[in-house]
Motif scaffolding. Structure first.
Motif, PDB file in Angstrom:
ATOM      1  N   SER A  82       0.809  -1.227   0.000  1.00 11.95           N
ATOM      2  CA  SER A  82       0.000   0.000   0.000  1.00 11.95           C
ATOM      3  C   SER A  82       0.838   1.271   0.000  1.00 11.95           C
ATOM      4  CB  SER A  82      -0.953   0.018   1.196  1.00 11.95           C
ATOM      5  OG  SER A  82      -1.751  -1.129   1.216  1.00 11.95           O
ATOM      6  N   ARG A  83       2.022   1.221  -0.546  1.00  8.72           N
ATOM      7  CA  ARG A  83       2.890   2.392  -0.578  1.00  8.72           C
ATOM      8  C   ARG A  83       3.085   2.882  -2.016  1.00  8.72           C
ATOM      9  NH1 ARG A  83       5.774   6.057   3.004  1.00  8.72           N
ATOM     10  NH2 ARG A  83       7.000   7.125   1.468  1.00  8.72           N
ATOM     11  N   GLY A  84       2.452   2.227  -2.987  1.00  9.39           N
ATOM     12  CA  GLY A  84       2.717   2.533  -4.386  1.00  9.39           C
ATOM     13  C   GLY A  84       1.917   3.681  -4.965  1.00  9.39           C
ATOM     14  N   HIS A  85       0.625   3.780  -4.632  1.00 10.80           N
ATOM     15  CA  HIS A  85      -0.206   4.817  -5.243  1.00 10.80           C
ATOM     16  C   HIS A  85      -1.355   5.156  -4.299  1.00 10.80           C
ATOM     17  CE1 HIS A  85      -3.446   1.973  -6.460  1.00 10.80           C
ATOM     18  NE2 HIS A  85      -2.459   1.122  -6.406  1.00 10.80           N
ATOM     19  N   LEU A  86      -2.145   6.150  -4.677  1.00  8.89           N
ATOM     20  CA  LEU A  86      -3.258   6.653  -3.858  1.00  8.89           C
ATOM     21  C   LEU A  86      -2.766   7.137  -2.490  1.00  8.89           C
ATOM     22  CD1 LEU A  86      -5.958   3.940  -4.628  1.00  8.89           C
ATOM     23  CD2 LEU A  86      -5.689   6.150  -5.710  1.00  8.89           C
ATOM     24  N   LEU A  87      -1.617   7.787  -2.474  1.00  9.59           N
ATOM     25  CA  LEU A  87      -1.030   8.207  -1.205  1.00  9.59           C
ATOM     26  C   LEU A  87      -1.695   9.467  -0.650  1.00  9.59           C
ATOM     27  CD1 LEU A  87       2.715   7.545  -1.993  1.00  9.59           C
ATOM     28  CD2 LEU A  87       1.163   6.141  -0.667  1.00  9.59           C
ATOM     29  N   THR A  88      -2.413  10.214  -1.475  1.00 11.48           N
ATOM     30  CA  THR A  88      -3.058  11.428  -0.972  1.00 11.48           C
ATOM     31  C   THR A  88      -4.219  11.096  -0.041  1.00 11.48           C
ATOM     32  OG1 THR A  88      -4.431  11.486  -2.948  1.00 11.48           O
ATOM     33  CG2 THR A  88      -2.424  12.810  -2.956  1.00 11.48           C
TER      34      THR A  88
END
Length: 82
Positions: free
Chosen positions: A44-50
């Motif tokens: 869960s660190r690759g994308h959708l971090l916002t």
């Protein structure tokens, strides 16, 4: 007979054990620490971090350890360490 087949036959006749293969996908994702624990990278660190809080992103960046039930399996997949 190919060179590889001759080498395999010759090593078998000398009584050498075959080499164990390291699982390459596990080697890329895990590291063995000095204590013998297996460190892994978190998902869960690759994308959708916002959408994720700063605290959650910070903690996802730190490595985790493999669960006790999976340690024996990981050592089989990494026979010579990582």
């Amino acid at each position: 007979m190919s060179c590889f087949a001759l080498h395999k036959l010759w090593s078998h006749l000398r009584g050498n054990m075959p080499k164990l293969k390291t699982n390459r996908s596990v080697k890329k994702r895990m590291r063995i620490s000095k204590n013998g624990k297996i460190k892994r990278f978190r998902s869960s660190r690759g994308h959708l971090l916002t959408l994720k809080s700063a605290k959650r992103r910070r903690h996802l960046g730190k490595p985790g350890t493999v669960a006790k039930g999976q340690v024996a399996t990981m050592y089989k997949l990494l026979p010579y360490g990582a």
